[in-house]
Design a protein around this motif. Sequence first.
Motif, mmCIF file in Angstrom:
data_model
loop_
_atom_site.group_PDB
_atom_site.id
_atom_site.type_symbol
_atom_site.label_atom_id
_atom_site.label_comp_id
_atom_site.label_asym_id
_atom_site.label_seq_id
_atom_site.Cartn_x
_atom_site.Cartn_y
_atom_site.Cartn_z
ATOM 1 N N GLY A 12 0.827 -1.322 -0.082
ATOM 2 C CA GLY A 12 0.037 -0.086 -0.186
ATOM 3 C C GLY A 12 0.753 1.279 -0.290
ATOM 4 N N GLU A 13 2.127 1.166 0.485
ATOM 5 C CA GLU A 13 2.845 2.376 0.297
ATOM 6 C C GLU A 13 3.833 2.227 -0.868
ATOM 7 N N GLY A 14 3.765 1.670 -1.842
ATOM 8 C CA GLY A 14 4.296 1.414 -3.139
ATOM 9 C C GLY A 14 5.722 0.883 -3.239
ATOM 10 N N ASN A 15 5.958 0.137 -1.957
ATOM 11 C CA ASN A 15 7.243 -0.566 -2.122
ATOM 12 C C ASN A 15 7.232 -2.023 -2.611
ATOM 13 N N HIS A 33 -0.748 -3.902 -7.929
ATOM 14 C CA HIS A 33 0.660 -4.030 -8.759
ATOM 15 C C HIS A 33 1.039 -2.680 -9.693
ATOM 16 N N LEU A 34 2.397 -2.458 -9.740
ATOM 17 C CA LEU A 34 2.678 -1.251 -10.674
ATOM 18 C C LEU A 34 2.251 -1.312 -11.965
ATOM 19 N N ALA A 35 1.730 -0.123 -12.521
ATOM 20 C CA ALA A 35 1.197 -0.068 -13.826
ATOM 21 C C ALA A 35 1.596 1.336 -14.073
ATOM 22 N N PRO A 189 5.999 6.152 -6.379
ATOM 23 C CA PRO A 189 6.046 5.081 -5.441
ATOM 24 C C PRO A 189 7.516 4.522 -5.426
ATOM 25 N N PRO A 190 8.046 4.166 -4.397
ATOM 26 C CA PRO A 190 9.303 3.596 -4.169
ATOM 27 C C PRO A 190 9.758 2.532 -5.277
ATOM 28 N N ALA A 191 8.518 1.690 -5.616
ATOM 29 C CA ALA A 191 8.952 0.598 -6.562
ATOM 30 C C ALA A 191 9.299 1.313 -7.880
ATOM 31 N N ALA A 192 8.815 2.488 -8.093
ATOM 32 C CA ALA A 192 9.124 3.107 -9.596
ATOM 33 C C ALA A 192 10.189 3.984 -9.634
ATOM 34 N N ARG A 193 10.807 4.241 -8.521
ATOM 35 C CA ARG A 193 11.945 5.289 -8.365
ATOM 36 C C ARG A 193 13.281 4.488 -8.856
#
Length: 193
Positions: A12-15, A33-35, A189-193
Motif C-alpha cells: 500500500g505504500e508503493g514498495n 501491482h505497478l502499472a 512510489p518507491p518501486a517506480a524510482r
Amino acid sequence: MTYDEHVVLVDGEGNQIGTAPKSTVHGVATPLHLAFSSYVFDRQARVLLSRRADHKITWPGEWTNSCCGHPLPGEALESAVIRRLDFELGLHVDSIDLLLPRFSYQAVMGNGIMEHELCPVYRVIVSADAVPNAEEVGAIRWVPWKEFADEVLSGETPISPWAREQVPLLVALGPDPLNWPTADPENLPPAAR
C-alpha cells in the motif's frame, strides 16, 4: 509478446514486495501491482483514445486513454511507457512528462475480474500518427482534449474506469494539456524510482 511478462507487486505504500507472471495476476483477487497510464497528445492538443482489443482480459472492447501497461521488473516507468507506445501504437515519443505520480485505483468487471493498480499517469507528445497493433488495440481516434474531458465529466462518453477517475484529476491541472504542470519523479512510489 511470446513470453510471460512479469509485473511488479507492491504494498500500500508503493514498495516492491515481489513479482508475478502477468498472466496470473488479473482475476477475482488481483493483487496491487505497478502499472502506468499515458495520454498521448499531438501539437493541436488532441488526445489519442484507443479501444481495447476484444480479447483483452480486462475491459475488452472498451474505449480508454491512449496506452496503459506494466513496467517489467527493474524497468523505469518512462521506459515502459515508451516501449508500450511503440508496441501497441507504433508511436515514437517526442516528449514524456509525469503528471500524477501516485494515482491508484481498483475496479471490478461484471464477471468479477478486478484491476488493482498503482498507476502513475504520463503525458506524451508525438508528431506522427499511430499505427495500431491489432493484438492490443481495436481502434483509435483523435479528439480535442476539452471535448473529450467534457464528455467524460458529463458521463456522455463511456470510458474505462481508470480513465473516468483520471480525467477529473487531469482537468484540475488546467485547460491546456500541453502546458500542464509536471510532477516531481521523487513523488513516484518507491518501486517506480
